[in-house]
Design an enzyme around this catalytic site. Structure first.
Site, PDB file in Angstrom:
ATOM      1  N   ARG A 164      33.317  33.696  37.118  1.00 47.68           N
ATOM      2  CA  ARG A 164      32.645  32.637  36.786  1.00 47.68           C
ATOM      3  C   ARG A 164      31.325  32.707  35.810  1.00 47.68           C
ATOM      4  O   ARG A 164      30.893  31.789  35.295  1.00 47.68           O
ATOM      5  CB  ARG A 164      31.941  31.951  38.135  1.00 47.68           C
ATOM      6  CG  ARG A 164      33.115  31.733  38.991  1.00 47.68           C
ATOM      7  CD  ARG A 164      32.575  31.064  40.442  1.00 47.68           C
ATOM      8  NE  ARG A 164      33.370  31.027  41.570  1.00 47.68           N
ATOM      9  CZ  ARG A 164      33.181  30.613  42.591  1.00 47.68           C
ATOM     10  NH1 ARG A 164      32.045  30.310  42.953  1.00 47.68           N
ATOM     11  NH2 ARG A 164      34.176  30.446  43.742  1.00 47.68           N
ATOM     12  N   THR A 195      38.493  34.652  40.647  1.00 50.54           N
ATOM     13  CA  THR A 195      38.497  33.513  39.656  1.00 50.54           C
ATOM     14  C   THR A 195      39.008  33.836  38.421  1.00 50.54           C
ATOM     15  O   THR A 195      38.503  33.539  37.156  1.00 50.54           O
ATOM     16  CB  THR A 195      37.052  33.111  39.613  1.00 50.54           C
ATOM     17  OG1 THR A 195      36.174  33.030  40.530  1.00 50.54           O
ATOM     18  CG2 THR A 195      37.185  31.499  38.880  1.00 50.54           C
ATOM     19  N   GLU A 251      34.624  41.089  45.716  1.00 47.98           N
ATOM     20  CA  GLU A 251      35.420  40.481  44.619  1.00 47.98           C
ATOM     21  C   GLU A 251      34.368  40.032  43.747  1.00 47.98           C
ATOM     22  O   GLU A 251      33.806  39.103  44.122  1.00 47.98           O
ATOM     23  CB  GLU A 251      36.192  39.388  45.255  1.00 47.98           C
ATOM     24  CG  GLU A 251      37.084  38.448  44.258  1.00 47.98           C
ATOM     25  CD  GLU A 251      37.425  37.294  45.277  1.00 47.98           C
ATOM     26  OE1 GLU A 251      37.510  36.318  44.320  1.00 47.98           O
ATOM     27  OE2 GLU A 251      38.180  37.257  46.258  1.00 47.98           O
ATOM     28  N   LYS A 275      46.040  34.185  48.807  1.00 45.52           N
ATOM     29  CA  LYS A 275      44.812  33.572  49.093  1.00 45.52           C
ATOM     30  C   LYS A 275      45.081  32.161  49.651  1.00 45.52           C
ATOM     31  O   LYS A 275      45.483  31.485  48.583  1.00 45.52           O
ATOM     32  CB  LYS A 275      43.670  33.849  47.785  1.00 45.52           C
ATOM     33  CG  LYS A 275      42.508  33.178  47.924  1.00 45.52           C
ATOM     34  CD  LYS A 275      41.664  33.104  46.627  1.00 45.52           C
ATOM     35  CE  LYS A 275      40.491  32.587  46.904  1.00 45.52           C
ATOM     36  NZ  LYS A 275      39.616  32.666  45.421  1.00 45.52           N
TER      37      LYS A 275
END
Length: 320
Positions: free
Chosen positions: A45, A69, A41, A129
């Site tokens: 960011r 993210t 993943e 998640k």
């Protein structure tokens, strides 16, 4: 072909990767694959996330690469255009979830309380998640929330490491665990991809939990089998227990009443998850004998033989 969700389950661990340079993406992906984890993943960011995803998709096609993210629909579109096969976000943004479902990409949003889970169900999701996992109550919280929301699977992320991951994997509502302990920033920045490979392999093997369960010995007939079992009993002080097709001497030795698989016999190797073990061994070129598969009362695969013999022994996996 396995769905993306099934591929994530079989991998078990999902490395959560933060890259400062896109040039690190391919060597990192190859290190993870060599270590036994063909999934990652890549978080949004940093500015190079889309470029990194594109590089992995192009150069390491065996890796299942996703984007993490993801906070906006624009980021989701950029990630998918770059080659991301799944989308992960820290929270549940209905707009992002709806958009991802509309464009046909698996989305796993962050949830940490019952209200989040109800929103996820309303949006038609099957997997969420659980974030931040340890800070939000860890496995006890997942178990508590699973009682009324048993149809959901969880991917706990946040505070997961080699020391606590097995407790999460033992709960059947956990699809996989996300973690960054095998892809620490300093290792990536220093280009220490060999260390990443080693840490990854150690974590994968711990997750799989391979261990010797018993040795099977082929005998020619029931009388010979009993003689062998009784001799083992005398030598090692272990009890004899007769079954329909074999005789056990303790838990370690199974003597077959008629020649079974393997020239000399068989060796049983226990593991935590047959599905994950098969996926791991399959990437090493191992094939399995479909007609040997057996399932437990829960419908979980419990036994399967590998196709090759090693040293005159057949090998089979058994679920712990």
């Amino acid at each position: 072909m396995a769905t993306i969700q099934q591929q994530i389950f079989k991998a078990g661990l999902v490395p959560v990767v933060k890259l400062k340079k896109a040039s690190d993406a391919v060597p990192l992906a190859r290190a993870l694959c060599r270590g036994g984890l063909p999934v990652a993943e890549i978080t949004f960011r940093t500015d190079c996330a889309a470029e990194a995803i594109a590089a992995i998709s192009r150069e390491v096609p065996e890796m299942l690469v996703g984007a993490g993210t993801v906070l906006t629909t624009e980021q989701a579109d950029r990630a998918v255009a770059a080659g991301a096969r799944f989308i992960v976000s820290p929270g549940l943004n209905p707009k992002v979830v709806a958009h991802c479902r509309e464009i046909g990409v698996l989305v796993i949003p962050g949830c940490s309380n019952p209200s989040d889970l109800e929103a996820a169900l309303e949006l038609g999701l099957e997997t969420v998640k659980f974030f931040p996992a340890e800070a939000a109550g860890g496995l006890p919280m997942i178990k508590a929330m699973s009682a009324p929301y048993g149809q959901l699977k969880f991917m706990p992320t946040g505070g997961i490491n080699e020391d606590n991951m097995l407790s999460y994997f033992a709960f059947d509502k956990v699809l996989a665990c996300g973690g960054s302990f095998m892809v620490k920033d300093d290792l990536i920045e220093n280009g220490d991809f060999d260390a990443i490979e080693q840490i990854t392999r150690s974590a994968v093997l711990k997750m799989l939990g391979f261990e010797l369960r018993h040795i099977g010995i082929n005998a020619g007939n029931p009388e010979e089998a009993m003689q062998i079992a009784e001799r083992l009993s005398i030598l090692f002080g272990i009890p004899v227990k007769e079954g329909r097709s074999s005789i056990f001497a303790g838990k370690e030795y199974e003597v077959m009443k008629a020649p079974g698989r393997g020239k000399n016999g068989h060796i049983a190797v226990a593991c935590n998850s047959l599905e994950r073990a098969e996926a791991f061994l399959g990437r090493l070129g191992v094939t399995f004998i479909d007609e040997t598969r057996a399932f437990n009362a829960k419908g979980q695969e419990s036994v399967v033989y590998i196709a090759e013999e090693i040293g005159g022994f057949a090998f089979h996996l058994v679920r712990k």
